[in-house]
Design a protein around this motif. Structure first.
Motif, PDB file in Angstrom:
ATOM      1  N   GLU A  55       2.345  19.178  -0.255  1.00  0.00           N
ATOM      2  CA  GLU A  55       3.001  19.709   1.068  1.00  0.00           C
ATOM      3  C   GLU A  55       1.948  20.462   2.068  1.00  0.00           C
ATOM      4  OE1 GLU A  55       7.484  18.295   0.222  1.00  0.00           O
ATOM      5  OE2 GLU A  55       7.322  20.183   0.088  1.00  0.00           O
ATOM      6  N   GLN A  56       1.826  21.308   1.585  1.00  0.00           N
ATOM      7  CA  GLN A  56       1.071  22.231   2.333  1.00  0.00           C
ATOM      8  C   GLN A  56       0.369  23.962   0.779  1.00  0.00           C
ATOM      9  OE1 GLN A  56       3.745  23.646   5.240  1.00  0.00           O
ATOM     10  NE2 GLN A  56       5.524  24.408   4.171  1.00  0.00           N
ATOM     11  N   GLU A  57      -0.551  23.757   1.098  1.00  0.00           N
ATOM     12  CA  GLU A  57      -0.880  25.203   0.206  1.00  0.00           C
ATOM     13  C   GLU A  57      -0.555  24.781  -0.917  1.00  0.00           C
ATOM     14  OE1 GLU A  57       1.337  28.460   2.318  1.00  0.00           O
ATOM     15  OE2 GLU A  57      -0.402  28.732   4.062  1.00  0.00           O
ATOM     16  N   THR A  58       0.117  25.567  -1.380  1.00  0.00           N
ATOM     17  CA  THR A  58       0.570  25.917  -3.192  1.00  0.00           C
ATOM     18  C   THR A  58       1.622  25.094  -2.850  1.00  0.00           C
ATOM     19  OG1 THR A  58       1.168  28.034  -3.188  1.00  0.00           O
ATOM     20  CG2 THR A  58      -0.881  27.470  -3.583  1.00  0.00           C
ATOM     21  N   ASN A  59       2.453  24.135  -2.430  1.00  0.00           N
ATOM     22  CA  ASN A  59       3.877  24.103  -2.582  1.00  0.00           C
ATOM     23  C   ASN A  59       3.944  21.884  -2.743  1.00  0.00           C
ATOM     24  OD1 ASN A  59       5.444  26.310  -2.500  1.00  0.00           O
ATOM     25  ND2 ASN A  59       4.519  26.884  -0.062  1.00  0.00           N
ATOM     26  N   GLY A  60       4.483  21.920  -3.005  1.00  0.00           N
ATOM     27  CA  GLY A  60       4.898  20.536  -3.446  1.00  0.00           C
ATOM     28  C   GLY A  60       6.538  20.531  -3.994  1.00  0.00           C
ATOM     29  N   ARG A  61       5.888  18.577  -4.226  1.00  0.00           N
ATOM     30  CA  ARG A  61       7.116  17.693  -4.837  1.00  0.00           C
ATOM     31  C   ARG A  61       7.219  17.010  -5.992  1.00  0.00           C
ATOM     32  NH1 ARG A  61      12.364  20.095  -2.679  1.00  0.00           N
ATOM     33  NH2 ARG A  61      11.714  21.297  -0.740  1.00  0.00           N
ATOM     34  N   LEU A  62       8.032  16.559  -7.161  1.00  0.00           N
ATOM     35  CA  LEU A  62       8.027  15.825  -7.667  1.00  0.00           C
ATOM     36  C   LEU A  62       9.197  14.375  -7.232  1.00  0.00           C
ATOM     37  CD1 LEU A  62       8.991  17.191 -10.864  1.00  0.00           C
ATOM     38  CD2 LEU A  62       7.446  16.922 -10.488  1.00  0.00           C
ATOM     39  N   SER A  63       8.964  13.760  -7.052  1.00  0.00           N
ATOM     40  CA  SER A  63       9.598  12.458  -6.560  1.00  0.00           C
ATOM     41  C   SER A  63      11.165  12.330  -6.699  1.00  0.00           C
ATOM     42  CB  SER A  63       8.489  11.125  -7.644  1.00  0.00           C
ATOM     43  OG  SER A  63       9.349  10.706  -9.100  1.00  0.00           O
ATOM     44  N   GLU A 112       1.148  -1.023   0.551  1.00  0.00           N
ATOM     45  CA  GLU A 112       0.023   0.240  -0.001  1.00  0.00           C
ATOM     46  C   GLU A 112       0.906   1.260   0.405  1.00  0.00           C
ATOM     47  OE1 GLU A 112      -0.565  -2.574   2.559  1.00  0.00           O
ATOM     48  OE2 GLU A 112      -1.695  -3.498   1.799  1.00  0.00           O
ATOM     49  N   LEU A 113       1.944   1.377   0.561  1.00  0.00           N
ATOM     50  CA  LEU A 113       2.632   2.788   0.188  1.00  0.00           C
ATOM     51  C   LEU A 113       3.590   2.929  -1.087  1.00  0.00           C
ATOM     52  CD1 LEU A 113       5.168   4.354   1.729  1.00  0.00           C
ATOM     53  CD2 LEU A 113       6.724   2.014   1.486  1.00  0.00           C
ATOM     54  N   LYS A 114       2.819   4.365  -1.365  1.00  0.00           N
ATOM     55  CA  LYS A 114       3.005   4.622  -2.449  1.00  0.00           C
ATOM     56  C   LYS A 114       4.625   5.458  -3.301  1.00  0.00           C
ATOM     57  CE  LYS A 114      -1.498   5.098  -2.907  1.00  0.00           C
ATOM     58  NZ  LYS A 114      -2.392   3.923  -4.047  1.00  0.00           N
ATOM     59  N   GLN A 115       5.150   5.895  -1.688  1.00  0.00           N
ATOM     60  CA  GLN A 115       6.958   6.159  -2.360  1.00  0.00           C
ATOM     61  C   GLN A 115       7.055   5.814  -1.456  1.00  0.00           C
ATOM     62  OE1 GLN A 115       7.697   9.014  -5.628  1.00  0.00           O
ATOM     63  NE2 GLN A 115       7.591  10.253  -3.735  1.00  0.00           N
ATOM     64  N   LEU A 116       8.749   5.300  -1.267  1.00  0.00           N
ATOM     65  CA  LEU A 116       9.994   5.263  -0.469  1.00  0.00           C
ATOM     66  C   LEU A 116      10.785   5.775  -0.974  1.00  0.00           C
ATOM     67  CD1 LEU A 116      10.337   3.544   2.403  1.00  0.00           C
ATOM     68  CD2 LEU A 116      11.878   1.707   0.836  1.00  0.00           C
ATOM     69  N   ARG A 117      11.886   6.646  -0.373  1.00  0.00           N
ATOM     70  CA  ARG A 117      12.810   7.493  -0.277  1.00  0.00           C
ATOM     71  C   ARG A 117      13.896   7.190   0.939  1.00  0.00           C
ATOM     72  NH1 ARG A 117      12.847  11.626  -2.778  1.00  0.00           N
ATOM     73  NH2 ARG A 117      10.780  12.806  -3.270  1.00  0.00           N
ATOM     74  N   ILE A 118      15.360   7.208  -0.141  1.00  0.00           N
ATOM     75  CA  ILE A 118      16.301   7.047   1.256  1.00  0.00           C
ATOM     76  C   ILE A 118      16.944   7.938   0.774  1.00  0.00           C
ATOM     77  CG2 ILE A 118      18.086   5.890   0.928  1.00  0.00           C
ATOM     78  CD1 ILE A 118      17.185   3.890  -0.970  1.00  0.00           C
ATOM     79  N   PRO A 123      17.133   6.087 -15.487  1.00  0.00           N
ATOM     80  CA  PRO A 123      17.497   7.355 -15.965  1.00  0.00           C
ATOM     81  C   PRO A 123      16.706   9.039 -15.485  1.00  0.00           C
ATOM     82  CG  PRO A 123      16.358   5.637 -17.537  1.00  0.00           C
ATOM     83  CD  PRO A 123      16.172   4.750 -16.547  1.00  0.00           C
ATOM     84  N   ASP A 124      15.394   8.802 -14.926  1.00  0.00           N
ATOM     85  CA  ASP A 124      14.538   9.596 -14.624  1.00  0.00           C
ATOM     86  C   ASP A 124      16.008   9.965 -13.584  1.00  0.00           C
ATOM     87  OD1 ASP A 124      13.912   7.917 -13.439  1.00  0.00           O
ATOM     88  OD2 ASP A 124      11.778   8.582 -12.235  1.00  0.00           O
ATOM     89  N   GLU A 175      12.195  -0.495  -8.713  1.00  0.00           N
ATOM     90  CA  GLU A 175      10.611  -0.836  -8.605  1.00  0.00           C
ATOM     91  C   GLU A 175      10.952   0.448  -8.455  1.00  0.00           C
ATOM     92  OE1 GLU A 175       7.645  -0.399  -7.124  1.00  0.00           O
ATOM     93  OE2 GLU A 175       8.650  -2.671  -7.063  1.00  0.00           O
ATOM     94  N   PRO A 176      10.059   1.404  -9.218  1.00  0.00           N
ATOM     95  CA  PRO A 176       9.145   2.728  -9.005  1.00  0.00           C
ATOM     96  C   PRO A 176       8.458   3.306  -8.442  1.00  0.00           C
ATOM     97  CG  PRO A 176       8.387   1.451 -11.272  1.00  0.00           C
ATOM     98  CD  PRO A 176       9.032  -0.037  -9.946  1.00  0.00           C
ATOM     99  N   ARG A 177       8.453   2.324  -7.058  1.00  0.00           N
ATOM    100  CA  ARG A 177       7.636   3.361  -6.296  1.00  0.00           C
ATOM    101  C   ARG A 177       9.272   3.738  -5.182  1.00  0.00           C
ATOM    102  NH1 ARG A 177       5.031  -0.469  -2.477  1.00  0.00           N
ATOM    103  NH2 ARG A 177       6.072  -2.404  -3.102  1.00  0.00           N
TER     104      ARG A 177
END
Length: 426
Positions: free
Chosen positions: A382-390, A224-230, A291-292, A248-250
């Motif tokens: 993230e909050q209000e009008t701020n966010g991040r790409l993967s 169920e975890l959408k995204q894991l980051r190191i 590549p991304d 792994e795309p996630r």
């Protein structure tokens, strides 16, 4: 981050330094609230540079000036390394060690504020285990940090942190998976694995599993975890299972590398365990798999004995590794480290080189952001009008009717301003 303390209120936390400190501050906040601790300011310090220690002392003085009646409790790496110096400050009520701050009993003990002993700090090198601590999250429901490792067994010549954190120790995989699953169940989109020396995870556990094994286990057992980051890793310690997991795309296509320098002689004097060539090879291998992939790095400017030629190798490393995000540290001697006894550069030279390296980093970030302009991409709000790409690129979201923190939205990237992307409704 700094919280303002009104009269007669719950305890507040001032966090200085790294993401691991931020995670631990949330654990302390929970312990303090459960213990009913009131009218206290907890200052969680950093010791990575001499400037970080000076900032900690200034923060303590400002906290006392703004809150004359509050109890001020100082903890974190700077307090662990030199508790006497902080205990000598008249503004300070108690000094608590890095191990003690994570124990619920510490915050519930009557002697925390009433005892005569001002210093509650034990030998961090005697700590053999790191326990799992569950928090509800730190950045709304966008992401939560999970500490899987603490301490460091390496002794880089510039670094004092092992003396504040102790030797490397790992949270068992089963406990990590349990924490991740709980955080996902409470609505968190992204989980970030963090530690002092993350790639040393598992060396002290039965069977000596590696970080890649932990990552693969999380992705398999928590579908169920959408995204894991190191978070930040040592460039020389990536294991084969971690390279395999990168496909792994996630797993977020972003890696922050602890590179520190771009010249082999300086790397040896730093007692780093990788070469310039290995850093470039690693960057190429990661991009072959993904590549991304976007890469970030820590680099120190003005290390003792650094010549102009040595420094230029660091500048060139930004482009040679294709770095997008640069954390530049002007070298600051830490008493007790071997580097502090080496021939030092003039402060003006260090400052100028750090500025040049930041300029190179700013140009690299702008080039990276340019690659996204014109595309339609998912942005984690993230909050209000701020966010991040993967890949961790920051995005300002304009023209959206309703944004929910912790959820992705599709955005058309229309421009960039050198620091962040501008996204519009797709």
């Amino acid at each position: 981050m700094t919280d303002t303390l009104p009269p007669r209120t719950r305890s507040q936390v001032i966090t200085l330094g790294c993401r691991l400190n931020s995670y631990e501050s949330e654990v302390m906040r929970g312990h303090a609230e459960k213990a009913g601790l009131e009218d206290a300011i907890i200052v969680n310090t950093c010791a990575v540079t001499g400037e970080a220690v000076r900032t900690a002392r200034q923060t303590i003085r400002r906290a006392r000036k703004d809150n004359p009646d509050a109890n001020i409790i100082v903890t974190g790496c700077a307090a662990q390394i030199d508790p006497g110096a902080f205990a000598a400050m008249p503004e300070v009520t108690r000094v608590i060690g890095n191990h003690e701050k994570m124990q619920a009993d510490t915050w519930a003990a009557p002697q925390l504020l009433q005892g005569t002993e001002k210093i509650l700090v034990n030998d961090i090198m005697s700590v053999k285990e790191t326990a799992a601590h569950l928090i509800d999250g730190m950045e709304g429901r966008a992401r939560a940090y999970v500490q899987v490792q603490n301490g460091c067994d390496h002794r880089c010549t510039f670094c004092i942190i092992p003396y504040g954190r102790g030797n490397s120790r790992s949270v068992p995989a089963g406990e990590v998976v349990q924490m991740v699953r709980r955080l996902v169940e409470t609505g968190h989109y992204e989980i970030v694995l963090t530690g002092v020396d993350l790639t040393s995870w598992g060396a002290d556990l039965p069977g000596q599993p590696q970080l890649g094994n932990l990552v693969q286990r999380i992705l398999k057992l928590v579908p169920e975890l959408k995204q894991l980051r190191i978070s930040s890793i040592d460039a020389i310690e990536m294991d084969d299972a971690l390279f395999e997991a990168m496909a792994e795309p996630r797993l977020a296509p972003f890696m922050h590398l602890s590179l520190q320098h771009g010249d082999n002689l300086i790397l040896k004097r730093m007692k780093r365990r990788h070469s310039r060539e290995q850093a470039i090879e690693l960057a190429d291998r990661l991009r072959t798999i993904r590549p991304d992939m976007a890469l970030g790095a820590d680099i120190i400017a003005g290390f003792p004995t650094e010549t102009e030629a040595h420094f230029e190798n660091s500048v060139r490393l930004v482009e040679d590794c294709g770095l997008a995000f640069l954390h530049v540290f002007p070298y600051s001697p830490r008493p007790g480290t071997p580097a502090a006894r080496m021939p030092q550069l003039e402060k003006s030279v260090i400052k100028a080189r750090a500025a040049r390296l930041r300029d190179a980093g700013a140009a690299a970030l702008s080039r990276h952001l340019d690659t996204h302009v014109g595309k339609t991409l998912d942005v984690l709000v993230e909050q209000e009008t701020n966010g991040r790409l993967s890949d961790f690129s920051q995005v300002t979201l304009d023209g959206f009717d309703r944004l929910e923190a912790g959820r992705p939205v599709s955005a058309r990237i229309v421009a960039q301003d050198g620091k962040k992307l501008i996204g519009a409704p797709a």
